[in-house]
Design a protein around this motif. Structure first.
Motif, PDB file in Angstrom:
ATOM      1  N   PHE A 206       0.981  -1.168  -0.105  1.00 45.51           N
ATOM      2  CA  PHE A 206      -0.394  -0.077  -0.644  1.00 45.51           C
ATOM      3  C   PHE A 206       1.153   1.772  -0.208  1.00 45.51           C
ATOM      4  N   TYR A 207       2.096   1.038   0.588  1.00 47.56           N
ATOM      5  CA  TYR A 207       2.288   2.418   1.132  1.00 47.56           C
ATOM      6  C   TYR A 207       3.103   2.610  -0.226  1.00 47.56           C
ATOM      7  N   PRO A 208       4.469   2.151  -1.634  1.00 49.21           N
ATOM      8  CA  PRO A 208       4.352   2.101  -2.658  1.00 49.21           C
ATOM      9  C   PRO A 208       3.470   2.602  -3.446  1.00 49.21           C
ATOM     10  N   THR A 209       2.163   1.606  -3.666  1.00 55.82           N
ATOM     11  CA  THR A 209       1.769   1.885  -4.104  1.00 55.82           C
ATOM     12  C   THR A 209       0.668   3.952  -4.094  1.00 55.82           C
ATOM     13  N   ASN A 210       0.802   4.440  -3.039  1.00 57.32           N
ATOM     14  CA  ASN A 210       0.341   5.640  -2.502  1.00 57.32           C
ATOM     15  C   ASN A 210       1.673   7.036  -2.998  1.00 57.32           C
ATOM     16  N   LEU A 211       2.413   6.120  -3.149  1.00 59.69           N
ATOM     17  CA  LEU A 211       3.566   6.575  -3.748  1.00 59.69           C
ATOM     18  C   LEU A 211       3.627   7.536  -5.211  1.00 59.69           C
ATOM     19  N   ALA A 212       3.086   6.569  -5.371  1.00 60.75           N
ATOM     20  CA  ALA A 212       2.912   6.416  -7.384  1.00 60.75           C
ATOM     21  C   ALA A 212       1.589   6.893  -6.885  1.00 60.75           C
ATOM     22  N   LYS A 213       0.760   6.802  -6.538  1.00 56.18           N
ATOM     23  CA  LYS A 213      -0.521   7.610  -6.894  1.00 56.18           C
ATOM     24  C   LYS A 213      -0.454   9.365  -6.864  1.00 56.18           C
ATOM     25  N   GLU A 214       0.577   9.839  -5.725  1.00 53.91           N
ATOM     26  CA  GLU A 214       0.930  10.191  -5.525  1.00 53.91           C
ATOM     27  C   GLU A 214       1.475  11.374  -6.727  1.00 53.91           C
ATOM     28  N   GLN A 215       2.148  10.316  -8.047  1.00 55.30           N
ATOM     29  CA  GLN A 215       2.976  10.448  -9.170  1.00 55.30           C
ATOM     30  C   GLN A 215       1.967  10.985 -10.302  1.00 55.30           C
ATOM     31  N   GLY A 216       0.277  10.521  -9.899  1.00 57.33           N
ATOM     32  CA  GLY A 216       0.351  10.409 -11.384  1.00 57.33           C
ATOM     33  C   GLY A 216      -0.617   9.105 -11.695  1.00 57.33           C
ATOM     34  N   PHE A 217      -0.086   8.076 -10.588  1.00 57.91           N
ATOM     35  CA  PHE A 217       0.249   6.396 -11.694  1.00 57.91           C
ATOM     36  C   PHE A 217      -1.264   5.873 -10.590  1.00 57.91           C
ATOM     37  N   ASP A 218      -1.278   5.190 -11.359  1.00 56.66           N
ATOM     38  CA  ASP A 218      -2.289   4.013 -11.119  1.00 56.66           C
ATOM     39  C   ASP A 218      -2.061   3.031  -9.682  1.00 56.66           C
ATOM     40  N   GLN A 219      -0.784   2.435 -10.327  1.00 52.01           N
ATOM     41  CA  GLN A 219      -0.510   1.260  -9.631  1.00 52.01           C
ATOM     42  C   GLN A 219       1.375   1.277  -9.923  1.00 52.01           C
ATOM     43  N   VAL A 220       1.738   0.160  -9.509  1.00 54.56           N
ATOM     44  CA  VAL A 220       3.355  -0.292  -9.979  1.00 54.56           C
ATOM     45  C   VAL A 220       3.365  -1.808 -10.475  1.00 54.56           C
ATOM     46  N   ILE A 221       4.217  -1.514 -11.141  1.00 52.71           N
ATOM     47  CA  ILE A 221       5.258  -2.474 -11.617  1.00 52.71           C
ATOM     48  C   ILE A 221       6.329  -3.195 -10.833  1.00 52.71           C
ATOM     49  N   TRP A 222       6.261  -4.024 -10.164  1.00 50.74           N
ATOM     50  CA  TRP A 222       7.160  -4.489  -9.382  1.00 50.74           C
ATOM     51  C   TRP A 222       7.997  -5.879  -9.986  1.00 50.74           C
ATOM     52  N   THR A 223       9.790  -5.044  -9.585  1.00 53.47           N
ATOM     53  CA  THR A 223      10.604  -6.158  -9.838  1.00 53.47           C
ATOM     54  C   THR A 223      11.741  -6.771  -8.428  1.00 53.47           C
ATOM     55  N   ASP A 224      12.808  -7.144  -8.826  1.00 50.49           N
ATOM     56  CA  ASP A 224      13.106  -8.469  -8.279  1.00 50.49           C
ATOM     57  C   ASP A 224      12.966  -7.272  -7.228  1.00 50.49           C
ATOM     58  N   SER A 225      13.451  -8.355  -6.072  1.00 52.52           N
ATOM     59  CA  SER A 225      14.614  -7.280  -4.658  1.00 52.52           C
ATOM     60  C   SER A 225      15.706  -7.112  -4.410  1.00 52.52           C
ATOM     61  N   ASN A 226      16.198  -8.437  -5.396  1.00 46.69           N
ATOM     62  CA  ASN A 226      18.068  -8.431  -5.884  1.00 46.69           C
ATOM     63  C   ASN A 226      18.588  -7.141  -6.168  1.00 46.69           C
ATOM     64  N   GLU A 227      18.508  -7.329  -7.859  1.00 48.27           N
ATOM     65  CA  GLU A 227      18.791  -6.071  -8.728  1.00 48.27           C
ATOM     66  C   GLU A 227      17.426  -5.048  -9.424  1.00 48.27           C
ATOM     67  N   HIS A 228      16.340  -4.959  -8.958  1.00 50.63           N
ATOM     68  CA  HIS A 228      15.454  -4.306  -9.166  1.00 50.63           C
ATOM     69  C   HIS A 228      15.671  -4.211 -11.026  1.00 50.63           C
ATOM     70  N   LYS A 229      15.724  -5.692 -11.345  1.00 54.71           N
ATOM     71  CA  LYS A 229      16.051  -5.905 -13.190  1.00 54.71           C
ATOM     72  C   LYS A 229      14.736  -5.807 -13.438  1.00 54.71           C
ATOM     73  N   TYR A 230      14.319  -7.081 -13.407  1.00 58.40           N
ATOM     74  CA  TYR A 230      13.414  -8.538 -13.019  1.00 58.40           C
ATOM     75  C   TYR A 230      12.273  -7.924 -13.453  1.00 58.40           C
TER      76      TYR A 230
END
Length: 355
Positions: A206-230
C-alpha cells in the motif's frame, strides 16, 4: 431461524434478506455482503462442524495471534449469472488448491478440498439472487483463514477459523491504468511468501502504491528485490507484455503468484496460435522495445479486474505511452474469458462449474 442439517454442512438460514437494500448500480467493490457466510473452526487438531450461517460480525480476543503475527491467507474468485439465469463458478478447483498451498506456506492446516467445494456450491446457491445478470456484474467470493489462538507467543497458532464471505460487484477497473516501474520497493523476495496469498503481502504494497498515486499513476509494476532488474507483477495482478506479436510473462516462483487468470490467458493464447514466452523480462528490454516502437501492449490479469490494459509506464522519471492496438490482445483475452465465464461461448477447457 431454520436449522437444516446436511451430511457435511450445517445450514442456518437468515430470517430476512438484505437484498432489497442494495443499490446494484452503485457498488463499491467488496463493500456489500450477501445474507450468508461459511465458517469452520480448527481446534484440538481437527476441523469442526462446517456451517453456513447469516452474515455477521466476529467476536475475537485482542490477543488472537492473527492480530500480532499476521498468520492469514485468502483467495479471490467469482460467480457469474448467464442470460438463462444460471450461475457458474470459474475454475474453483484452482482456488481451492491454491489456498491450501498458501496455508501450508503459512503453517496453517489445510482445509478438506471436498468440503470447501461443497461449501462454495451451497453458499452460492443459497445467495444466488445476489448474483446480478449482465456483463461486468458478478459475485466476488472471498475464502480466507485466520489464526485465532489467544496468546502473543511468537509461534504458529493451534486454532484457526476458515470462512467464506461474498459480495456483489461491478467491473473493478473501467479504464486503462498508468503504472510506474519499481526502482526501490519490492513486492516479495526469494525464499519469502510472494507465491502465497498471505495477507501481509498486500498490506506491504500500500505505501509504495500510494507514492505512485501521488505521482499520477495508478499502480506499480514490481521488480525483483535483488537488482530491480526483472519485471514481475503489476499491483495485485500478474502482468503480460506484448513485444511485436509475442506475449511475454514472468515465470512463477516463490516470489510470483500462480494466478488463475494468468494460466487461463496462456491457455487462450495457445489455442489462438499466439506466440507466448514464459521467461524473465528485464526493464532494459522493455524500455528498448518501447523506444523502438516494438512494445505493443502491457496488461495485468487477475480475478478482480480480469484484464487491465496499461496505457503508459514510467521508469527513471521518463514516461512511455503505449498506443492502442486495433488487434489488442488484452481486448481479445478479456472478451474470450468473459464469454466463457458468462456462458456466452463454448467452454473447451471445462472451466465453468454450474451451481
Amino acid at each position: 431461524m431454520n436449522n437444516i442439517t446436511t451430511p457435511a454442512i450445517k445450514v442456518i438460514k437468515a430470517d430476512t434478506s438484505k437484498l432489497k437494500d442494495v443499490d446494484f448500480n452503485n457498488l463499491a467493490f467488496g463493500a456489500n455482503f450477501t445474507d450468508h457466510m461459511f465458517e469452520c473452526d480448527f481446534k484440538d487438531g481437527e476441523w469442526q462442524t462446517p456451517t453456513i450461517k447469516p452474515y455477521g460480525n466476529l467476536v475475537m480476543s485482542p490477543a488472537a495471534k492473527v492480530l500480532h503475527y499476521g498468520q492469514a491467507v485468502f483467495e479471490g474468485m467469482k460467480a457469474y449469472k448467464d442470460d438463462n439465469g444460471d450461475v457458474h463458478l470459474f475454475r474453483p478447483q484452482q482456488n481451492i488448491e491454491r489456498i491450501n498451498k498458501s496455508s501450508k506456506r503459512m503453517a496453517i492446516p489445510e482445509f478438506p478440498e471436498e468440503i470447501m467445494m461443497e461449501a462454495l456450491k451451497q453458499l452460492v446457491a443459497l445467495d444466488k439472487d445476489w448474483v446480478q445478470p449482465g456483463r461486468g456484474n458478478s459475485l466476488y467470493i472471498r475464502p480466507f483463514v485466520i489464526s485465532t489462538q489467544v496468546g502473543v507467543s511468537a509461534s504458529p497458532s493451534n486454532a484457526y477459523k476458515f470462512m467464506i464471505i461474498m459480495a456483489p460487484v461491478n467491473a473493478y477497473y473501467t479504464g486503462d491504468v498508468r503504472v510506474v516501474i519499481a526502482e526501490e520497493y519490492s513486492r516479495s523476495a526469494d525464499g519469502g511468501v510472494g507465491a502465497a496469498k498471505a495477507a501481509g503481502n498486500y498490506g506491504a504494497q500500500f505505501y509504495p502504491t500510494n507514492l505512485a498515486k501521488e505521482q499520477g499513476f495508478d499502480q506499480v509494476i514490481w521488480t525483483d528485490s535483488n537488482e530491480h532488474k526483472y519485471l514481475e507483477e503489476a499491483g495485485t495482478m500478474n502482468v503480460f507484455f506484448r513485444i511485436n506479436d509475442t506475449l511475454i510473462t514472468a515465470p512463477t516462483s516463490d516470489r510470483i503468484l500462480d494466478g488463475v487468470t494468468r494460466k487461463s490467458v496462456l491457455k487462450l493464447a495457445e489455442r489462438a496460435g499466439i506466440n507466448t514466452e514464459v521467461r524473465k523480462l528485464t526493464v532494459t528490454e522493455l524500455v528498448d522495445a518501447a523506444k523502438a516502437g516494438e512494445l505493443k501492449e502491457i496488461f495485468g490479469s487477475g480475478t478482480a479486474a480480469v484484464i487491465s490494459p496499461v496505457s503508459a509506464f514510467s521508469y527513471k522519471d521518463v514516461v512511455y505511452d503505449i498506443d492502442k492496438q486495433d488487434d489488442s490482445y488484452a481486448t481479445k483475452f478479456k472478451n474470450d474469458l468473459m464469454d466463457i465465464q458468462y456462458n456466452v461461448s463454448e467452454d473447451p477447457f471445462s472451466w465453468r462449474v454450474k451451481i
